[in-house]
Design a protein around this motif. Structure first.
Motif, short mmCIF file in Angstrom:
data_model
loop_
_atom_site.label_atom_id
_atom_site.label_comp_id
_atom_site.label_asym_id
_atom_site.label_seq_id
_atom_site.Cartn_x
_atom_site.Cartn_y
_atom_site.Cartn_z
N LEU A 152 0.85 -1.19 0.00
CA LEU A 152 0.00 0.00 0.00
C LEU A 152 0.88 1.24 0.00
CD1 LEU A 152 -2.76 1.50 0.38
CD2 LEU A 152 -2.32 1.34 2.86
N VAL A 153 0.57 2.19 -0.89
CA VAL A 153 1.24 3.49 -0.92
C VAL A 153 0.18 4.56 -0.70
CG1 VAL A 153 2.61 5.12 -2.28
CG2 VAL A 153 2.99 2.65 -2.54
N THR A 154 0.22 5.24 0.44
CA THR A 154 -0.75 6.31 0.67
C THR A 154 -0.22 7.60 0.04
OG1 THR A 154 0.23 6.93 2.81
CG2 THR A 154 -1.48 5.23 2.82
N GLY A 155 -1.15 8.48 -0.38
CA GLY A 155 -0.73 9.71 -1.05
C GLY A 155 -0.03 9.43 -2.36
N ALA A 156 -0.66 8.56 -3.18
CA ALA A 156 0.04 8.01 -4.35
C ALA A 156 0.15 8.95 -5.54
CB ALA A 156 -0.67 6.72 -4.80
N ALA A 157 -0.54 10.09 -5.54
CA ALA A 157 -0.54 10.95 -6.71
C ALA A 157 0.53 12.03 -6.68
CB ALA A 157 -1.91 11.60 -6.90
N GLY A 158 1.33 12.08 -5.63
CA GLY A 158 2.36 13.10 -5.54
C GLY A 158 3.69 12.65 -6.12
N ARG A 181 -6.79 11.75 -3.08
CA ARG A 181 -8.02 12.48 -2.77
C ARG A 181 -8.91 12.68 -4.00
NH1 ARG A 181 -6.07 17.88 0.17
NH2 ARG A 181 -4.64 17.91 -1.61
N SER A 182 -8.42 12.35 -5.19
CA SER A 182 -9.11 12.71 -6.42
C SER A 182 -9.46 11.48 -7.26
CB SER A 182 -8.22 13.65 -7.24
OG SER A 182 -8.61 13.69 -8.59
N PRO A 183 -10.73 11.27 -7.62
CA PRO A 183 -11.08 10.16 -8.51
C PRO A 183 -10.37 10.24 -9.86
CG PRO A 183 -13.05 11.04 -7.45
CD PRO A 183 -11.94 11.98 -7.13
N ALA A 184 -10.18 11.44 -10.39
CA ALA A 184 -9.48 11.58 -11.68
C ALA A 184 -8.03 11.12 -11.56
CB ALA A 184 -9.55 13.03 -12.16
N LYS A 185 -7.37 11.47 -10.46
CA LYS A 185 -5.99 11.02 -10.25
C LYS A 185 -5.94 9.51 -10.04
CE LYS A 185 -4.38 15.38 -8.23
NZ LYS A 185 -3.83 16.04 -7.03
N LEU A 189 -3.54 6.89 -12.07
CA LEU A 189 -2.60 6.00 -11.40
C LEU A 189 -2.77 4.55 -11.85
CD1 LEU A 189 -2.80 7.59 -7.85
CD2 LEU A 189 -0.74 7.48 -9.26
N THR A 190 -4.00 4.14 -12.07
CA THR A 190 -4.22 2.76 -12.52
C THR A 190 -3.98 2.62 -14.02
OG1 THR A 190 -6.61 3.23 -12.68
CG2 THR A 190 -5.82 2.16 -10.67
N ALA A 191 -4.36 3.63 -14.79
CA ALA A 191 -4.24 3.54 -16.25
C ALA A 191 -2.80 3.74 -16.74
CB ALA A 191 -5.15 4.57 -16.92
N GLU A 192 -2.03 4.63 -16.06
CA GLU A 192 -0.72 5.03 -16.57
C GLU A 192 0.46 4.49 -15.77
OE1 GLU A 192 -0.59 9.29 -16.86
OE2 GLU A 192 -2.65 9.42 -17.61
N LEU A 193 0.27 4.23 -14.47
CA LEU A 193 1.42 3.98 -13.61
C LEU A 193 1.39 2.63 -12.91
CD1 LEU A 193 1.79 7.58 -12.15
CD2 LEU A 193 3.10 6.52 -13.99
N GLY A 194 0.50 1.74 -13.32
CA GLY A 194 0.59 0.36 -12.89
C GLY A 194 0.00 0.01 -11.55
N ASP A 196 -2.68 -1.43 -9.13
CA ASP A 196 -3.78 -2.38 -9.32
C ASP A 196 -5.10 -1.81 -8.85
OD1 ASP A 196 -2.33 -4.89 -10.23
OD2 ASP A 196 -1.23 -4.42 -8.40
N ALA A 197 -5.07 -1.01 -7.81
CA ALA A 197 -6.27 -0.36 -7.29
C ALA A 197 -5.85 0.92 -6.60
CB ALA A 197 -6.99 -1.28 -6.29
N VAL A 198 -6.67 1.96 -6.71
CA VAL A 198 -6.40 3.22 -6.03
C VAL A 198 -7.68 3.66 -5.31
CG1 VAL A 198 -5.71 5.63 -6.26
CG2 VAL A 198 -4.64 3.89 -7.70
N LEU A 199 -7.57 3.90 -4.01
CA LEU A 199 -8.71 4.20 -3.17
C LEU A 199 -8.81 5.70 -2.94
CD1 LEU A 199 -7.94 1.44 -0.50
CD2 LEU A 199 -9.02 1.19 -2.76
N VAL A 200 -10.04 6.21 -2.86
CA VAL A 200 -10.30 7.62 -2.59
C VAL A 200 -10.98 7.69 -1.23
CG1 VAL A 200 -11.40 9.73 -3.42
CG2 VAL A 200 -10.56 8.04 -5.07
N PRO A 201 -10.23 8.00 -0.17
CA PRO A 201 -10.75 7.88 1.20
C PRO A 201 -12.06 8.62 1.46
CG PRO A 201 -8.38 8.13 1.25
CD PRO A 201 -8.79 8.33 -0.17
N GLY A 202 -12.28 9.75 0.83
CA GLY A 202 -13.48 10.52 1.13
C GLY A 202 -14.76 9.97 0.54
#
Length: 339
Positions: A152-158, A181-185, A189-194, A196-202
């Motif tokens: 797990l990597v938290t804060g994965a879009a930075g 924090r962003s559904p678009a990000k 992350l899944t489409a471009e950077l591999g 497997d799943a990215v969660l949006v806590p809010g």
């Protein structure tokens, strides 16, 4: 060629109320002395915008490895530049590329030891000023990612997270999960950077999302956020899981805080009974890391196995705005001001 006699410098002019805003800074033209004995003059090509500046400016935290920034002080941070002048008996020559910590200005003058030369064959020199090296260090030194791990990597879009997910995969991880924090990000992350799943806590309870994404638990965690996300990660860990605590975005991005804390409630009974390891990571504790990271990064970049996503900002006058955009989440990957 005549050397420049002035430099444009970004300074903090007022202690921010809440998150820093562009009005809290000024960009000024200041005298630039001629190089003295043993000094090197560099024209900066780009410098890094990073969330740790919130902590240095906000006055939060204790025992920081870098000096605080008070009103009137110049900002600083990683930069890539070209040598304009250097001592004849030193290793640097005009035209050489170097990295250093004298960013947030268009020219830097300092002792030669303050500059690190860039190998002329390095594939993407700008990648050397990204904080992605902290992700590599956390995954290899503190979390010790192993083949087959669920990571797990938290804060994965930075800057750290966009590269850390790729590194985890290169180290053998079987499944890599991120948060943002962003559904678009999350989609990027899944489409471009591999990932497997990215969660949006809010969107819905984070613990519930994490249980679905890692039903058998987590083996390794690179935590860049703290707070509730770290709490949930401990609850989702399986026996022997290793945590690398690298960042504190939960506090640095909170307008009501000073950027120096990210409190989390940790189930210590679970830590004990499952033999979990939580280790903080700072790069000064690992002096061997930089050379190793540069070598591996160069190899991965040349082989096309890793990419460093950027949010470029054009010109030093837009640097204060770039910091605001970073702290409000309006960027993706590594944010750099290009000069």
């Amino acid at each position: 060629m005549a050397l420049p006699t002035t430099a444009r410098v970004v300074r903090l002019t007022a202690e921010p109320v809440g998150l820093p805003a562009p009005d809290d800074f000024t960009v000024t033209d200041e005298p630039l002395p001629a190089p003295g004995p043993g000094e090197v003059l560099v024209r900066n090509r780009a410098f890094l915008v990073f969330p740790g500046l919130r902590t240095l400016i906000g006055g939060g935290g204790a025992g920081l490895p870098l000096p605080r920034i008070a009103p009137g002080d110049a900002l600083y941070g990683p930069a890539l530049g070209e040598v304009l002048a250097a001592p004849e008996d030193g290793p640097l020559r005009p035209g050489d590329l170097v990295t250093h910590l004298h960013g947030w200005r268009d020219h830097a003058l300092a002792e030669a030891a303050r500059f690190t030369p860039v190998d002329p064959d390095f594939p993407v020199p700008l990648a050397l000023i990204s904080t992605a090296s902290a992700g590599y260090g956390g995954l290899t030194r503190s979390a010790g990612v192993r083949p087959g791990d669920v990571v797990l990597v938290t804060g994965a879009a930075g800057a750290v997270g966009t590269v850390a997910g790729q590194i985890a995969r290169l180290l053998g991880a079987a499944r890599v999960i991120g948060t943002t924090r962003s559904p678009a990000k999350a989609e990027r992350l899944t489409a471009e950077l591999g990932y497997d799943a990215v969660l949006v806590p809010g969107e819905r309870p984070f613990a519930e999302q994490l249980a679905e994404a890692a039903p058998d638990g987590l083996d390794a965690v690179l935590d860049l956020v703290g707070g509730e996300q770290l709490t949930a990660a401990v609850d989702a860990a399986r026996r022997g899981a290793r945590f690398a605590l690298v960042g504190a975005l939960d506090g640095q991005l909170a307008p009501g805080r000073r950027g120096g804390d990210a409190p989390a409630v940790i189930d210590s009974f679970r830590v004990v009974t499952l033999g979990l390891t939580l280790r903080g990571f700072t790069q000064p504790d690992h002096p061997d890391l930089d050379a190793e990271w540069r070598e591996r990064l160069a190899g991965w970049l040349r082989a096309g196995r890793l990419t460093v996503p950027w949010t470029p900002v054009a010109g030093i006058d837009r640097a204060p705005e770039a910091l605001t955009r970073l702290l409000t989440g309006d960027v993706f990957g590594t944010t750099v001001v290009e000069l």
